[in-house]
Structure formats: C-alpha cells, structure tokens
Design a protein around this motif. Structure first.
Motif, PDB file in Angstrom:
ATOM      1  N   ASP A   1       0.809  -1.217   0.000  1.00  4.54           N
ATOM      2  CA  ASP A   1       0.000   0.000   0.000  1.00  4.54           C
ATOM      3  C   ASP A   1       0.844   1.269   0.000  1.00  4.54           C
ATOM      4  O   ASP A   1       0.615   2.167  -0.799  1.00  4.54           O
ATOM      5  N   CYS A   2       1.861   1.337   0.879  1.00  4.14           N
ATOM      6  CA  CYS A   2       2.662   2.571   0.971  1.00  4.14           C
ATOM      7  C   CYS A   2       4.118   2.387   0.577  1.00  4.14           C
ATOM      8  O   CYS A   2       4.840   3.361   0.390  1.00  4.14           O
ATOM      9  N   GLY A   3       4.582   1.144   0.481  1.00  7.21           N
ATOM     10  CA  GLY A   3       5.965   0.895   0.076  1.00  7.21           C
ATOM     11  C   GLY A   3       6.960   0.792   1.218  1.00  7.21           C
ATOM     12  O   GLY A   3       8.147   0.590   0.977  1.00  7.21           O
ATOM     13  N   LEU A   4       6.513   0.936   2.448  1.00  7.02           N
ATOM     14  CA  LEU A   4       7.437   0.802   3.572  1.00  7.02           C
ATOM     15  C   LEU A   4       8.132  -0.552   3.477  1.00  7.02           C
ATOM     16  O   LEU A   4       7.489  -1.576   3.272  1.00  7.02           O
ATOM     17  N   THR A   5       9.447  -0.540   3.606  1.00  2.39           N
ATOM     18  CA  THR A   5      10.243  -1.759   3.520  1.00  2.39           C
ATOM     19  C   THR A   5      11.083  -1.878   4.786  1.00  2.39           C
ATOM     20  O   THR A   5      11.734  -0.919   5.178  1.00  2.39           O
ATOM     21  N   ARG A   6      11.047  -3.047   5.405  1.00  4.72           N
ATOM     22  CA  ARG A   6      11.836  -3.290   6.614  1.00  4.72           C
ATOM     23  C   ARG A   6      12.661  -4.550   6.427  1.00  4.72           C
ATOM     24  O   ARG A   6      12.194  -5.533   5.869  1.00  4.72           O
ATOM     25  N   PHE A   7      13.892  -4.493   6.917  1.00  2.44           N
ATOM     26  CA  PHE A   7      14.822  -5.615   6.854  1.00  2.44           C
ATOM     27  C   PHE A   7      15.001  -6.160   8.265  1.00  2.44           C
ATOM     28  O   PHE A   7      15.278  -5.394   9.191  1.00  2.44           O
ATOM     29  N   TYR A   8      14.866  -7.466   8.430  1.00  3.37           N
ATOM     30  CA  TYR A   8      15.052  -8.122   9.720  1.00  3.37           C
ATOM     31  C   TYR A   8      16.174  -9.140   9.593  1.00  3.37           C
ATOM     32  O   TYR A   8      16.142 -10.007   8.715  1.00  3.37           O
ATOM     33  N   ALA A   9      17.156  -9.067  10.463  1.00  2.00           N
ATOM     34  CA  ALA A   9      18.242 -10.053  10.468  1.00  2.00           C
ATOM     35  C   ALA A   9      17.686 -11.407  10.878  1.00  2.00           C
ATOM     36  O   ALA A   9      16.801 -11.497  11.733  1.00  2.00           O
ATOM     37  N   SER A  10      18.208 -12.451  10.260  1.00  2.00           N
ATOM     38  CA  SER A  10      17.750 -13.810  10.565  1.00  2.00           C
ATOM     39  C   SER A  10      18.094 -14.181  12.002  1.00  2.00           C
ATOM     40  O   SER A  10      18.995 -13.596  12.616  1.00  2.00           O
ATOM     41  N   PRO A  11      17.404 -15.177  12.561  1.00  2.00           N
ATOM     42  CA  PRO A  11      17.739 -15.635  13.917  1.00  2.00           C
ATOM     43  C   PRO A  11      19.193 -16.092  14.022  1.00  2.00           C
ATOM     44  O   PRO A  11      19.839 -15.864  15.050  1.00  2.00           O
ATOM     45  N   GLU A  12      19.724 -16.730  12.977  1.00  2.00           N
ATOM     46  CA  GLU A  12      21.122 -17.184  12.996  1.00  2.00           C
ATOM     47  C   GLU A  12      22.086 -16.003  13.081  1.00  2.00           C
ATOM     48  O   GLU A  12      23.075 -16.044  13.815  1.00  2.00           O
ATOM     49  N   ALA A  13      21.799 -14.930  12.347  1.00  2.00           N
ATOM     50  CA  ALA A  13      22.649 -13.735  12.395  1.00  2.00           C
ATOM     51  C   ALA A  13      22.542 -13.053  13.759  1.00  2.00           C
ATOM     52  O   ALA A  13      23.550 -12.658  14.357  1.00  2.00           O
ATOM     53  N   ARG A  14      21.336 -12.933  14.287  1.00  2.00           N
ATOM     54  CA  ARG A  14      21.149 -12.284  15.591  1.00  2.00           C
ATOM     55  C   ARG A  14      21.836 -13.050  16.706  1.00  2.00           C
ATOM     56  O   ARG A  14      22.319 -12.457  17.673  1.00  2.00           O
ATOM     57  N   ALA A  15      21.918 -14.368  16.585  1.00  2.00           N
ATOM     58  CA  ALA A  15      22.565 -15.181  17.618  1.00  2.00           C
ATOM     59  C   ALA A  15      24.056 -14.872  17.731  1.00  2.00           C
ATOM     60  O   ALA A  15      24.658 -15.117  18.780  1.00  2.00           O
ATOM     61  N   LYS A  16      24.654 -14.337  16.690  1.00  2.00           N
ATOM     62  CA  LYS A  16      26.087 -14.032  16.695  1.00  2.00           C
ATOM     63  C   LYS A  16      26.402 -12.608  17.154  1.00  2.00           C
ATOM     64  O   LYS A  16      27.569 -12.253  17.307  1.00  2.00           O
ATOM     65  N   LEU A  17      25.406 -11.787  17.382  1.00  2.41           N
ATOM     66  CA  LEU A  17      25.639 -10.379  17.729  1.00  2.41           C
ATOM     67  C   LEU A  17      26.466 -10.198  18.989  1.00  2.41           C
ATOM     68  O   LEU A  17      27.400  -9.398  19.018  1.00  2.41           O
ATOM     69  N   ARG A  18      26.125 -10.893  20.035  1.00  7.40           N
ATOM     70  CA  ARG A  18      26.779 -10.687  21.337  1.00  7.40           C
ATOM     71  C   ARG A  18      28.275 -10.937  21.281  1.00  7.40           C
ATOM     72  O   ARG A  18      29.045 -10.224  21.922  1.00  7.40           O
TER      73      ARG A  18
END
Length: 76
Positions: free
Chosen positions: A51-68
């Motif tokens: 409808d408006c074109g808003l685009t959001r990117f979410y890091a995968s669970p595997e990528a988020r697990a490596k953040l710390r």
C-alpha cells in the motif's frame, strides 16, 4: 520481527515478506558484517507494504545469535 500483517506506517494489510536474502558481501556492501559464515553473509527477511511501500529488513535468527560475540557490533 512483527508477527502480524499490518503496516506500522499506513495500517495497510497488504504486507508481503521474503526470507533468506543475502546481506551482501563480495562485490556488494556487507550489511551484516561478522554475522554470517566464512562462505556466506548473514541473511535478511524483508517485509514490504504494497500500500505505501514501507520496507523493513530483519536479520535472521542465525545472524542475531552471533551479535553478542561479534567484534563488528557494539550495543547501544
């Protein structure tokens, strides 16, 4: 990642998603440095509101697990 299909920008309900998209690397910028493996970059799920074109990117669970433990990212 949001579990419902309503856009936070326009409240539209035509939100589509696609997972497993590479976060880059090689000849492209690496948007998730240090969160992939030696042979592949981290992955995104992308959600787009038709409808408006808003685009959001979410890091995968595997990528988020490596953040710390990643030296490439800091909290805050």
């Amino acid at each position: 990642m949001e579990k419902h299909n309503q856009c936070p920008e326009c409240a539209g309900t035509r939100v589509h998603s696609h997972g497993g998209i590479s976060a880059g690397g090689g000849y492209a910028p690496n948007y998730l440095p240090g969160l992939g493996t030696f042979f592949s970059s981290g992955k995104f799920t992308v959600r787009v509101c038709a409808d408006c074109g808003l685009t959001r990117f979410y890091a995968s669970p595997e990528a988020r697990a490596k953040l710390r433990d990643s030296k490439d990212w800091r909290r805050g």
